[in-house]
Design a protein around this motif. Structure first.
Motif, PDB file in Angstrom:
ATOM      1  N   VAL A 100       3.064  -4.707   2.547  1.00  0.00           N
ATOM      2  CA  VAL A 100       2.232  -5.385   3.666  1.00  0.00           C
ATOM      3  C   VAL A 100       2.182  -6.903   3.490  1.00  0.00           C
ATOM      4  O   VAL A 100       2.203  -7.572   4.625  1.00  0.00           O
ATOM      5  N   LEU A 152       4.407   1.037   1.754  1.00  0.00           N
ATOM      6  CA  LEU A 152       4.423  -0.114   2.929  1.00  0.00           C
ATOM      7  C   LEU A 152       4.081  -1.460   2.287  1.00  0.00           C
ATOM      8  O   LEU A 152       3.156  -1.469   1.685  1.00  0.00           O
ATOM      9  N   PRO A 168      -0.030 -10.395  15.568  1.00  0.00           N
ATOM     10  CA  PRO A 168      -0.287  -9.188  15.988  1.00  0.00           C
ATOM     11  C   PRO A 168      -1.298  -8.402  15.004  1.00  0.00           C
ATOM     12  O   PRO A 168      -1.130  -8.536  13.723  1.00  0.00           O
ATOM     13  N   SER A 169      -1.899  -7.411  15.273  1.00  0.00           N
ATOM     14  CA  SER A 169      -2.804  -6.364  14.588  1.00  0.00           C
ATOM     15  C   SER A 169      -1.620  -5.725  13.588  1.00  0.00           C
ATOM     16  O   SER A 169      -0.635  -5.262  14.135  1.00  0.00           O
ATOM     17  N   GLY A 170      -1.925  -5.551  12.429  1.00  0.00           N
ATOM     18  CA  GLY A 170      -1.155  -4.874  11.304  1.00  0.00           C
ATOM     19  C   GLY A 170      -0.248  -5.574  10.708  1.00  0.00           C
ATOM     20  O   GLY A 170       0.689  -5.261  10.030  1.00  0.00           O
ATOM     21  N   SER A 171      -0.305  -7.157  11.110  1.00  0.00           N
ATOM     22  CA  SER A 171       0.735  -7.898  10.608  1.00  0.00           C
ATOM     23  C   SER A 171       0.374  -8.431   9.045  1.00  0.00           C
ATOM     24  O   SER A 171       1.251  -9.029   8.447  1.00  0.00           O
ATOM     25  N   GLY A 172      -0.771  -8.049   8.640  1.00  0.00           N
ATOM     26  CA  GLY A 172      -1.158  -8.287   7.149  1.00  0.00           C
ATOM     27  C   GLY A 172      -2.156  -9.641   7.080  1.00  0.00           C
ATOM     28  O   GLY A 172      -2.241  -9.911   5.999  1.00  0.00           O
ATOM     29  N   LYS A 173      -2.725  -9.890   8.116  1.00  0.00           N
ATOM     30  CA  LYS A 173      -3.573 -11.015   8.100  1.00  0.00           C
ATOM     31  C   LYS A 173      -4.715 -10.901   7.186  1.00  0.00           C
ATOM     32  O   LYS A 173      -5.090 -11.722   6.451  1.00  0.00           O
ATOM     33  N   SER A 174      -5.476  -9.627   7.499  1.00  0.00           N
ATOM     34  CA  SER A 174      -6.664  -9.406   6.604  1.00  0.00           C
ATOM     35  C   SER A 174      -6.367  -9.165   5.207  1.00  0.00           C
ATOM     36  O   SER A 174      -6.989  -9.747   4.183  1.00  0.00           O
ATOM     37  N   THR A 175      -5.137  -8.467   5.002  1.00  0.00           N
ATOM     38  CA  THR A 175      -4.660  -8.432   3.502  1.00  0.00           C
ATOM     39  C   THR A 175      -4.574  -9.449   2.939  1.00  0.00           C
ATOM     40  O   THR A 175      -5.058  -9.783   1.980  1.00  0.00           O
ATOM     41  N   PHE A 216       0.747  -1.318  -0.085  1.00  0.00           N
ATOM     42  CA  PHE A 216       0.022   0.262  -0.003  1.00  0.00           C
ATOM     43  C   PHE A 216       0.858   1.309   0.182  1.00  0.00           C
ATOM     44  O   PHE A 216       1.451   1.527   0.975  1.00  0.00           O
TER      45      PHE A 216
HETATM   46  N1  ADP Z   1      -6.404   0.068   2.237  1.00  0.00           N
HETATM   47  C1  ADP Z   1      -5.337   0.124   2.805  1.00  0.00           C
HETATM   48  N2  ADP Z   1      -4.650   1.191   2.226  1.00  0.00           N
HETATM   49  C2  ADP Z   1      -3.493   1.630   3.057  1.00  0.00           C
HETATM   50  N3  ADP Z   1      -3.051   0.575   3.955  1.00  0.00           N
HETATM   51  C3  ADP Z   1      -3.579  -0.371   4.389  1.00  0.00           C
HETATM   52  C4  ADP Z   1      -4.690  -0.788   3.676  1.00  0.00           C
HETATM   53  N4  ADP Z   1      -5.188  -1.944   4.206  1.00  0.00           N
HETATM   54  C5  ADP Z   1      -4.319  -2.262   5.212  1.00  0.00           C
HETATM   55  N5  ADP Z   1      -3.284  -1.446   5.208  1.00  0.00           N
HETATM   56  C6  ADP Z   1      -2.161  -1.537   6.196  1.00  0.00           C
HETATM   57  O1  ADP Z   1      -1.619  -2.869   6.025  1.00  0.00           O
HETATM   58  C7  ADP Z   1      -1.169  -3.125   7.208  1.00  0.00           C
HETATM   59  C8  ADP Z   1      -1.726  -4.734   7.346  1.00  0.00           C
HETATM   60  O2  ADP Z   1      -3.175  -4.737   7.673  1.00  0.00           O
HETATM   61  P1  ADP Z   1      -4.036  -5.574   7.993  1.00  0.00           P
HETATM   62  O3  ADP Z   1      -3.697  -6.545   6.743  1.00  0.00           O
HETATM   63  O4  ADP Z   1      -5.394  -5.246   8.105  1.00  0.00           O
HETATM   64  O5  ADP Z   1      -3.478  -6.166   9.192  1.00  0.00           O
HETATM   65  P2  ADP Z   1      -4.088  -7.134  10.078  1.00  0.00           P
HETATM   66  O6  ADP Z   1      -5.301  -7.701   9.650  1.00  0.00           O
HETATM   67  O7  ADP Z   1      -2.908  -8.476  10.599  1.00  0.00           O
HETATM   68  O8  ADP Z   1      -4.231  -6.323  11.481  1.00  0.00           O
HETATM   69  C9  ADP Z   1      -1.343  -2.320   8.129  1.00  0.00           C
HETATM   70  O9  ADP Z   1      -0.292  -1.327   8.332  1.00  0.00           O
HETATM   71  C10 ADP Z   1      -2.501  -1.374   7.521  1.00  0.00           C
HETATM   72  O10 ADP Z   1      -2.365   0.108   8.046  1.00  0.00           O
END
Ligand code: ADP
Ligand code: MG
Lengths: 220, 262
Positions: B21, B19, B40-47, B16
């Protein structure tokens, strides 16, 4: 002290009713056409295709940032000279007012669409819906609810704006009132009655909008 | 990585802006397999999860679900909206915040995919939707609107809605994180039943005990890389990496240790 004589106005009742009919019909036409324009411009502004979004922005800004009276006169007098396209006063009036209204509707509609939570679009995408399906079945129905009060407000303003077409001799309520005023030498009575007719037509509508807003506030 | 796997992710990268991710993620899930993603939160799981159904379009690597596969990066063509939609229709996704359609009844929410995407006639979509609502224990809520439901009920409707597409895999992104503690159990029960039926699932969760019980394998992520991966009980009970140990220690301290050691 001015001596009011409203009795005379009664003799012009059919003329004024005629004018009211033209005003109402005209309003319906420009609201419907304006909404179509506004929806098209709102979707175009949100489009990922840049030239289209840019074109829609240009349209909205041009019509929002120039006076309606100038637009009316321009469509009726200037456009035929520039393009050779002649149009009746009625057509010029409908065109100018629809485009003018559409530019305001566009911003209301766009605002309504972007106010819907991004998660709704994602849920539709996750199901495999196409962008147009998501817009039609998920986003617009929800956005519409929020857009109705401001759209109604703008339409009330459009109702009043129709009085400007009298300068092009479109026989609306104001124009017929002017005719009657000249004819009777009683302008004070006639303009007062015309103001009252506009008020009686619009006040109930504003109450309706307020009720709608209150209901929205409780369900959202 | 056998060709038998249901989900295969290879050399996946996503940025992103500046960054990065996801950095070279590899992952494969067998048919009927359940993988838990923790970290941990922000590790990229959702992505990562969103890359599996292409809700987020990766910058590089390959993603395959069942027989549908896409490659990303230089020299590849980005999939068009129709291809993306068809791909996503085959993967069910459940969101942390449910994302039910508030203007539709529960039944209409579940029927939406079958009607609009699969083109089923209403006469077929409705019995399907009702049977799925019965499956998640909400047959009696068919005519209710989402705002009348508890969080746990909403999430179960969301699961039914995703299942109505009859997807090959199900993805869960912190499905219970937005729920009051007393409502977590009912959603986990539905997920557990799905896993038992043989649904292929990838689950992002902070419910470590649940992951240990239901998942076959656990992947621990940090800063966009897979730090540790292995059989669920091994990774959770005896992590090899210090980072995994440090992360898991928070949960043990909070009393969410696996039942066996509590
Ligand atoms: N649409 C987006 N635009 C910019 N940054 C993003 C976006 N989605 C996620 N991020 C960044 O990517 C990183 C990983 O996010 P995410 O996958 O949500 O982590 P998790 O689910 O593990 O908490 C975070 O630093 C988040 O801020
Ligand atoms: Mg997340």
């Amino acid at each position: 002290m001015y001596h009011w004589d409203f009795g005379l106005v009664w003799t012009y009742r059919w003329l004024l009713l005629d004018g009211l009919g033209v005003t109402v019909g005209f309003t319906i036409a420009i609201v419907v056409l304006g909404l179509v324009m506004g929806l098209a411009a709102a979707l175009a502004k949100l489009s990922a295709f840049r030239p289209l979004a840019w074109l829609a922005s240009a349209y909205v800004e041009v019509f929002r940032c120039t006076p309606l009276l100038v637009q009316l006169v321009w469509f009726y007098y200037a456009m035929p000279i520039l393009t050779g396209i002649e149009m009746s006063a009625l057509t010029a009036g409908i065109l100018a007012l629809s485009l003018y209204g559409g530019s305001f509707y566009a911003e209301i509609i766009r605002g309504g669409i972007v106010s819907i939570d991004r998660g709704q679009t994602e849920a539709g995408e996750a199901l495999g819906m196409l962008p147009a399906q998501i817009m039609r079945r998920v986003v617009l129905p929800q956005a519409l609810k929020r857009m109705v009060p401001p759209l109604m407000n703008q339409s009330i303003i459009q109702f009043k704006n129709t009085s400007l077409v009298s300068v092009l001799a479109v026989p609306d309520l104001l124009y017929q009132g002017q005719v009657a005023a000249h004819d009777s030498y009683r302008p004070l009575e006639l303009y007062t009655v015309i103001a009252i007719i506009y008020f009686l037509a619009l006040f109930p509508l504003t109450l309706l909008v307020r009720r709608g807003e209150a209901r929205l506030a409780t369900t959202d | 990585m056998t060709s038998q796997s249901k989900i295969e992710v290879a050399a996946l990268r996503k940025c992103f802006g500046d960054l990065e991710v996801l950095k070279d993620i590899n992952l494969s899930v067998e048919p009927g397999g359940v993988v838990a993603l923790i970290g941990p939160s922000g590790s990229g799981k959702s992505t990562l999860l969103r890359c599996i159904n292409l809700l987020v379009v990766p910058d590089g690597g390959r993603v395959r679900v069942g027989g549908d596969s896409f490659a990303f990066g230089t020299g590849t063509r980005l999939p068009g909206v129709k291809e993306l939609a068809r791909f996503r229709a085959n993967t069910g996704m459940v969101f942390q915040h449910f994302n039910l359609f508030p203007h539709m009844s529960v039944l209409a929410n579940v029927m939406e995919g079958p009607l609009t995407v699969r083109g089923l006639p209403k006469a077929k979509a409705e019995p399907l939707a009702r049977s799925l609502l019965a499956k998640v224990g909400l047959a009696d809520k068919a005519d209710a609107y989402p705002n009348k439901l508890s969080g746990g009920q909403k999430q179960r409707v969301a699961i039914a809605r995703a299942l109505a597409m009859e997807p090959e895999v199900m993805l869960f992104d912190e499905a219970t994180s937005a729920l009051d503690p007393e409502l977590v159990g009912e959603v986990l029960a539905v997920m557990r039943a799905l896993a038992k039926e043989g649904m292929t699932m990838v689950i992002v969760t902070h419910e470590i005990a649940f992951a240990r019980e239901v998942a076959d394998r656990v992947i621990f992520m940090r800063d966009g890389v897979v730090v540790e991966e292995g059989p669920a009980q091994q990774v959770i009970d005896a992590p090899r990496e210090a980072a995994t140990r440090a992360f898991l220690s928070h949960f043990h301290k909070r009393g969410e240790a696996p039942a066996a050691t509590a």
